[in-house]
Scaffold this motif. Structure first.
Motif, mmCIF file in Angstrom:
data_model
loop_
_atom_site.group_PDB
_atom_site.id
_atom_site.type_symbol
_atom_site.label_atom_id
_atom_site.label_comp_id
_atom_site.label_asym_id
_atom_site.label_seq_id
_atom_site.Cartn_x
_atom_site.Cartn_y
_atom_site.Cartn_z
ATOM 1 N N SER A 30 -6.754 -1.876 -9.321
ATOM 2 C CA SER A 30 -8.060 -2.342 -8.543
ATOM 3 C C SER A 30 -8.542 -2.894 -10.052
ATOM 4 N N PRO A 35 -9.876 -5.166 -5.261
ATOM 5 C CA PRO A 35 -8.284 -4.943 -4.812
ATOM 6 C C PRO A 35 -7.138 -6.066 -5.421
ATOM 7 N N THR A 37 -4.939 -8.393 -3.454
ATOM 8 C CA THR A 37 -4.331 -7.856 -2.266
ATOM 9 C C THR A 37 -3.554 -9.439 -2.088
ATOM 10 N N ARG A 119 -2.023 2.425 1.204
ATOM 11 C CA ARG A 119 -3.086 2.041 1.306
ATOM 12 C C ARG A 119 -3.060 0.491 2.284
ATOM 13 N N ASP A 121 -4.530 -3.133 2.920
ATOM 14 C CA ASP A 121 -6.267 -4.133 2.266
ATOM 15 C C ASP A 121 -6.857 -5.485 3.609
ATOM 16 N N ASN A 123 -8.724 -8.518 3.629
ATOM 17 C CA ASN A 123 -9.164 -9.699 2.221
ATOM 18 C C ASN A 123 -8.931 -10.727 3.063
ATOM 19 N N LYS A 180 -13.446 1.432 3.477
ATOM 20 C CA LYS A 180 -14.510 0.748 2.106
ATOM 21 C C LYS A 180 -14.743 -0.163 2.542
ATOM 22 N N LEU A 201 -14.159 -7.526 3.185
ATOM 23 C CA LEU A 201 -13.155 -6.704 2.660
ATOM 24 C C LEU A 201 -12.771 -5.264 3.390
ATOM 25 N N THR A 203 -10.186 -1.739 3.198
ATOM 26 C CA THR A 203 -9.731 -1.240 2.223
ATOM 27 C C THR A 203 -9.922 0.479 3.349
ATOM 28 N N GLN A 205 -7.480 4.057 2.606
ATOM 29 C CA GLN A 205 -6.898 5.046 1.861
ATOM 30 C C GLN A 205 -7.091 6.476 2.380
#
Length: 205
Positions: A30, A35, A37, A119, A121, A123, A180, A201, A203, A205
């Motif tokens: 990241s 990050p 993606t 994780r 993501d 996006n 996030k 976005l 995230t 995790q």
């Protein structure tokens, strides 16, 4: 707020009615620009996505509510929550990608599935040349609605700010799970009106 430049860990071509993963390259860590993606562009995506922006956000929200740790983000469970089969990219690595409108595409990616450091993501990608597309197409479910859903599920919200009070992202915490959320104004053109915040976005995790 994260920038709008994205590296490509692999290229994805949408083949007729289905998404096909064609190449895979080395992932990068990241950066301040966000990050790594999935990044598909209008030229990559020949057909519209089977999932809309609001479906992606609402189904992801339901998945998050019922998740106690990222270990539970398996291909089977994510596919069930999104009501569409995920595309495998490699061991523990799968996701979705598609075109939402001529200006917007998306990537939903899960890495290290089943591991403690898994994780996810999601996006939304502005594919216009100047990266100034109106975000109405991804804002049917806006940030306030998404944030309210997370807080109702027991997540504690903390807004992370940088210099001069600039919002970097909002963070939502629950034991063993952190979300996030990066936002953007619905209309990238200054209008003097209060900015309507859209999710750009997410995230997990």
């Amino acid at each position: 707020m994260f920038g709008y430049a994205f590296t490509r860990p692999w290229a994805i071509a949408l083949c007729s009615a289905s998404l096909c993963a064609c190449t895979h390259a080395t992932d990068h860590s990241s950066t301040s620009q966000g990050p790594v993606t999935m990044a598909s562009t209008a030229s990559d995506a020949a057909t519209p996505s089977a999932l809309s922006a609001d479906q992606l956000l609402l189904r992801l929200l339901d998945l998050i509510k019922d998740t106690t740790s990222t270990r539970e983000l398996t291909l089977e469970r994510v596919s069930q929550a999104m009501r569409a089969p995920a595309q495998r990219f490699g061991p523990g690595h799968f996701g979705y990608g598609g075109t939402l409108t001529p200006e917007w595409s998306y990537g939903l990616e899960i890495k290290k599935a089943g591991a403690a450091d898994a994780r996810l993501d999601l996006n939304f990608i502005d594919t216009t040349a100047d990266r100034k597309a109106n975000a109405a197409a991804i804002c049917q479910v806006d940030f306030d609605q998404f944030a309210s859903g997370l807080q109702a599920a027991g997540f504690k919200r903390d807004t992370i700010r940088g210099e001069h009070g600039r919002v970097i992202h909002d963070r939502f915490d629950r034991p063993d799970l952190t979300i996030k959320v990066d936002t953007m104004a619905e209309d990238a053109t200054p209008s003097g009106k209060p900015a309507h915040a859209c999710v750009r976005l997410v995230t997990v995790q």
